[in-house]
Design an enzyme around this catalytic site. Structure first.
Site, PDB file in Angstrom:
ATOM      1  N   SER A 256      38.304  -1.763 -37.866  1.00  0.00           N
ATOM      2  CA  SER A 256      38.587  -1.335 -39.153  1.00  0.00           C
ATOM      3  C   SER A 256      37.790  -1.853 -40.131  1.00  0.00           C
ATOM      4  CB  SER A 256      40.086  -1.543 -39.466  1.00  0.00           C
ATOM      5  OG  SER A 256      40.267  -2.890 -39.677  1.00  0.00           O
ATOM      6  N   LYS A 257      38.000  -1.532 -41.245  1.00  0.00           N
ATOM      7  CA  LYS A 257      37.231  -2.304 -42.486  1.00  0.00           C
ATOM      8  C   LYS A 257      37.615  -3.889 -42.590  1.00  0.00           C
ATOM      9  CE  LYS A 257      36.903   1.615 -45.429  1.00  0.00           C
ATOM     10  NZ  LYS A 257      38.057   2.530 -45.832  1.00  0.00           N
ATOM     11  N   ARG A 258      38.642  -4.216 -42.111  1.00  0.00           N
ATOM     12  CA  ARG A 258      38.830  -5.703 -41.950  1.00  0.00           C
ATOM     13  C   ARG A 258      37.640  -6.583 -41.187  1.00  0.00           C
ATOM     14  NH1 ARG A 258      42.263  -7.402 -38.478  1.00  0.00           N
ATOM     15  NH2 ARG A 258      42.748  -5.542 -37.779  1.00  0.00           N
ATOM     16  N   GLY A 260      34.555  -5.363 -41.155  1.00  0.00           N
ATOM     17  CA  GLY A 260      33.192  -5.339 -41.766  1.00  0.00           C
ATOM     18  C   GLY A 260      33.001  -3.832 -42.081  1.00  0.00           C
TER      19      GLY A 260
END
Ligand code: GLU
Ligand code: ZN
Length: 495
Positions: A256-258, A260
């Site tokens: 996920s965006k966590r 990167g």
């Protein structure tokens, strides 16, 4: 009997940018079609009008084009089972939803949002999972007429059997079954505004587009029983299901965006090559054998097969992708690389087209040196900018090695100034022993010695090999830059 032609589809909803997971789904479908001489279909699932955006659709097209993925049927190119955009097919969905009502597999539900809200509250109080209570499943004709007279626009819901099991099979995950009483009670197929839900449109399209295999993310597994029920209600045969291994970040959590950036747009802007992305993404959850890592698009178009999908989740490792990118950068010819790098150089104001003959000359010599150092195309201004312009400032933390101080650094810079003729005249091999001997004599580490020189001459720690860089800069310019740093440090020391 002859096997039917393989027909697979990528069916994104244009509600966001293309990301790693989606692109992997697209690629696997595309490769699978190619490897089997089949058809790859692109279908736009745009019935969620609230979340739809033109930007997402543009991003989809430009991403596939950038990766070199062409669809055989779909928007723009057309095909025998179009239109391939769901918002242009709503008439079909309405017609088939009605057919299910007529055949007794679906029914009109007139429940108002208020009633459903009340139901939800009641169920929450009783600590039950929310589920429609099938209130309208067995309305009498009179009740139904009363709702109609009241002008309520109904939705259409599928009758999920009350008893028994839904059995199905996934190519990768094997046979599965689900108790029918555990399937969401009577899901909506057609909304009151006449638009289909994902389930209805997806099943109808897969059927009429003659899709043979569904390759998609595992998050869709929970929808299979409902889809199987829909196929049954229509009297159709479902395609082969093959849900792809999950995509995880290096920490074992779903990517996920966590972790990167995951959008292709960002990867592209940073200067990843499509070859690198395509190669690496194809290895998430798939492997040809235990050792082979490099694949071109053309090779995957021949070699891809479902048998080599892994059951275990795949890991998306940014470092590994960077490594692939560096490898693909080094595979480019100097001319190809120059063309790819120009936009980055222009944007940074380092060169301007048309280039002056002088700029052109520097660039021609710099590219082979830079090639060895680049991780992303966007690194280029930092890597070779110093050849076009002297550094304006120096970061003393980078200039002065950890165990040394200003005075010592100053001394060493003076040594460098004295060695300029040797840097220019000796070949890289010939200068190495000279440098080593010098470092022994001075009692300094070669790495530190050269880093001082690198930062002084280039202003950065990531320039190409320093001796080659100095040869390119020439004696005069190198001398000037070293002197400048010497003066700065002198001032600071005497302060
Ligand atoms: N439109 C769905 C999505 O955005 C398609 C899922 C499927 O492939 O069935 O992923
Ligand atoms: Zn109802």
């Amino acid at each position: 009997m002859e096997k039917p032609e393989v027909r697979v589809r990528y069916a994104p909803s244009p509600t966001g940018l293309q990301h790693i997971g989606g692109v992997r789904t697209a690629l696997f479908n595309y490769f699978f079609a190619r490897a089997n001489g089949g058809k790859f279909i692109l279908r736009i699932e745009d019935t969620d009008r609230e979340r739809y955006s033109d930007e997402s659709l543009d991003d989809l097209y430009s991403t596939l084009e950038w990766l070199g993925v062409k669809w055989d049927e779909g928007p723009v190119v057309g095909g025998p089972y179009g239109p391939y955009v769901q918002s242009e097919r709503t008439e079909l969905y309405r017609e088939y939803a009605k057919k299910l009502v007529e055949s007794g597999h679906a029914y009109y539900c007139y429940c108002t949002p208020e009633r459903l809200e009340e139901l939800r509250e009641k169920q929450t109080k009783e600590k039950k999972d929310f589920g429609y209570d099938r209130h309208c499943r067995n309305l009498t004709p009179e009740q139904e007429q009363a709702y109609k007279d009241a002008g309520i626009k109904p939705v259409i819901r599928l009758k999920i059997p009350l008893e028994g099991y839904t059995e199905f099979e996934d190519f990768l995950l094997g046979p599965m079954k689900k108790r029918n009483s555990d399937i969401s009670p009577d899901p909506i197929l057609l909304k009151s505004d006449g638009f289909p839900t994902y389930h209805l449109a997806n099943v109808i399209d897969d059927h009429f587009m003659k899709i043979t295999h569904i390759l998609r993310a595992q998050e869709w597994v929970p929808s299979i029983p409902l889809h199987v029920q829909l196929y049954k209600a229509f009297g159709w045969e479902p395609p082969v299901y093959c849900h792809l291994p999950m995509v995880m970040g290096s920490d074992g959590q779903k990517l996920s965006k966590r972790h990167g950036s995951t959008s292709l747009r960002d990867f592209r802007a940073k200067g990843y090559l499509p070859e690198a992305i395509l190669n690496y993404v194809s290895l998430i959850g798939w492997s040809y054998d235990d050792s082979r890592e490099f694949f071109t698009r053309q090779e995957l178009e021949e070699l891809f097969c479902l048998e080599k999908l892994n059951k275990a989740p795949g890991v998306f490792d940014y470092k590994k992708l960077d490594w692939f990118n560096g490898q693909y950068i080094r595979k480019k010819t100097d001319a190809e690389l120059t063309e790819l790098l120009m936009p980055y150089l222009e944007k940074a104001g380092i060169v301007h087209t048309p280039m002056t003959p002088e700029e052109e000359e520097i660039l021609t010599k710099a590219i082979p040196l830079a090639k060895e150092r680049l991780k992303y195309l966007s690194d280029i201004p930092e890597v070779i900018g110093f050849l076009f312009k002297a550094p304006e400032s120096y970061n003393t933390e980078e200039l002065i090695p950890k165990k040394l101080d200003k005075e010592r650094t100053l001394e060493l810079l003076n040594v460098h100034a004295g060695m300029i003729p040797q840097f220019i005249e000796l070949s890289e091999e010939a200068i190495e022993p000279v440098l080593r001997a010098k470092c022994d004599e001075l009692g300094v580490k070669l790495g530190d010695f050269l880093m001082i020189l690198r930062v002084a001459v280039t202003g950065t720690k990531i320039s190409p090999p320093i001796v080659g860089s100095i040869k390119l800069l020439g004696a005069e310019e190198t001398e000037k830059r070293i002197q400048k740093v010497i003066n700065i440090l002198k001032d600071e020391v005497t302060k």
